[in-house]
Design a protein around this motif. Structure first.
Motif, short mmCIF file in Angstrom:
data_model
loop_
_atom_site.label_atom_id
_atom_site.label_comp_id
_atom_site.label_asym_id
_atom_site.label_seq_id
_atom_site.Cartn_x
_atom_site.Cartn_y
_atom_site.Cartn_z
N LYS A 95 0.85 -1.19 0.00
CA LYS A 95 0.00 0.00 0.00
C LYS A 95 0.88 1.24 0.00
CE LYS A 95 -3.58 -2.40 2.61
NZ LYS A 95 -4.32 -2.49 3.90
N ASP B 32 0.75 5.23 0.63
CA ASP B 32 -0.01 6.35 1.17
C ASP B 32 0.67 7.66 0.80
OD1 ASP B 32 -1.74 4.55 2.29
OD2 ASP B 32 -0.92 4.69 4.32
N ARG C 100 -0.27 12.21 0.16
CA ARG C 100 -1.23 13.29 0.40
C ARG C 100 -1.35 14.19 -0.82
NH1 ARG C 100 -3.60 14.03 4.98
NH2 ARG C 100 -3.02 12.75 6.78
N GLN D 165 -5.52 12.36 2.47
CA GLN D 165 -4.69 11.18 2.29
C GLN D 165 -5.31 10.27 1.23
OE1 GLN D 165 -2.90 9.33 5.72
NE2 GLN D 165 -3.26 7.28 4.91
N ARG E 59 -4.71 6.43 -0.78
CA ARG E 59 -4.01 5.14 -0.69
C ARG E 59 -4.14 4.40 -2.01
NH1 ARG E 59 -4.89 1.59 4.47
NH2 ARG E 59 -3.38 3.16 5.18
#
Length: 368
Positions: free
Chosen positions: A194, A196, A198, A244, A246
């Motif tokens: 994953k 992540d 922003r 955020q 993902r």
């Protein structure tokens, strides 16, 4: 320190092609009135508005294997970095006391079961009461519950992998005393990772699940990893004014590791667009023009104003002014005027480079 003037191989190749083009054009111009040019076709290709961000990788599943009881380690069934499957026994703690309690309680259960059987037989002969049978059954259920409790404590002495993954370092040995909360190893599921990152809140309206992303890592500079957005945060960070996002990236070779920093490019507003090389553009103030070759009118050139969209390395999106398949001048633009007739040396594309066209044309002239 004196700055370096060494050119990259790609720059040298481009410079060589440009010089060769000037030689060919000059030779052609002296031999005939038409200016030699190289063309390119207006093509339709997939286009998007990229948005770059910094992201951090996480394992698809990640857990710290730790003890929940105080006991001595009896067996360690893994090594550093081993791949394990769900249910594999990783660590066995000493459970001799619990096993003894289990055997004792099982014997008591057999005794209580016999008592229930005798009470039931006596009741059937009217030699015992219903209350005696119910009391015996209640005592049997109680001991069965104790057996379940002991078995649960025994399971706490067997630490198993909750899912398929890769274990971390082994920092324990048989004979070690562990207590609740002690970290024995880690387990990460790495076939999918994953990412992540922003995104500023101003771009929130352009985000959606399923969008493609491309990411690069310092450890693999020449490799690009592709994935797609799987979720978008439900809250905006009031400090950074960002949301955020993902994404998931397939990682079959286990190249990517949790915690890695990646430069992420989010492909927004993916669409089919008219795309041409930037070399066709003729900027005049805030306006942009191109030179269109009309092959049906003996390669006569028409100067045409266009509207451009987004740019990316070496290419530009055209919104209005030309159609798919039209032929534009990409090299020799500065030597041609509206209404001129040109000599088309070739059409540059992925399979037919500018250098190839110029060298082939030079060879043809030498042969002639």
């Amino acid at each position: 320190m004196r700055p370096s003037t060494r050119l990259a191989p790609r720059s040298l190749s481009c410079l060589y092609g440009f010089l060769l083009f000037l030689v060919v054009v000059s030779t052609g111009a002296s031999a005939q009135e038409r200016t030699a040019v190289i063309g390119t076709e207006v093509t339709v290709s997939q286009w998007s508005d990229p948005l770059e961000a910094l992201g951090t990788l996480r394992a698809d599943e990640s857990v710290t294997i730790s003890a929940t009881v105080t006991a001595v380690v009896r067996e360690v069934n893994f090594g550093d970095g081993d791949e394990v499957e769900a249910g594999d026994l990783l660590v066995q703690l000493e459970d001799g006391e619990e096993q003894a309690q289990l055997r004792s309680t099982q014997a008591l259960r057999d005794e209580r079961a016999n008592a229930v059987s005798r009470a039931t037989q006596l009741q059937s002969r009217n030699l015992g009461s219903r209350a005696d049978v119910e009391d015996s059954q209640a005592q049997l259920r109680q001991v069965e519950a104790e057996i379940d409790e002991i078995r649960a404590r025994i399971m706490e002495h067997r630490l198993r992998a909750p899912f398929d993954g890769v274990v971390g370092f082994r920092d324990i040995s048989p004979g070690s005393l562990v207590t609740p909360g002690d970290e024995l190893t880690t387990l990460d599921k790495l076939d999918v990772v994953k990412l992540d990152f922003r995104v500023p809140e101003g771009f929130l309206s352009t985000l959606e699940r399923g969008q493609s992303i491309r990411a690069t890592a310092a450890a693999y500079e020449d490799q690009t990893f592709e994935g797609e957005v799987t979720s978008i945060g439900t809250r905006i960070d009031p400090t950074t004014r960002s949301v955020q996002v993902r994404a998931e990236i397939e990682n079959p070779e286990r190249l990517l590791r949790p915690g890695m920093l990646m430069i992420t490019t989010l492909e927004r507003q993916v669409r089919d667009a008219l795309v041409v090389p930037e070399s066709v553009l003729i900027p005049r103030g805030e306006r942009q023009y191109v030179l269109v070759i009309d092959t049906e009118d003996d390669n006569r050139v028409e100067q045409r104003e266009i509207e451009i969209g987004e740019r990316r390395e070496g290419q530009v999106e055209i919104l209005e002014g030309v159609d798919e398949g039209e032929l534009l001048i990409s090299h020799g633009v500065q030597r041609v005027r509206d209404g001129d007739q040109v000599e088309l040396l070739g059409i540059a594309n992925d399979e037919n480079g500018i250098r190839d066209i110029l060298e082939r044309h030079r060879d043809d002239r030498d042969d002639a």
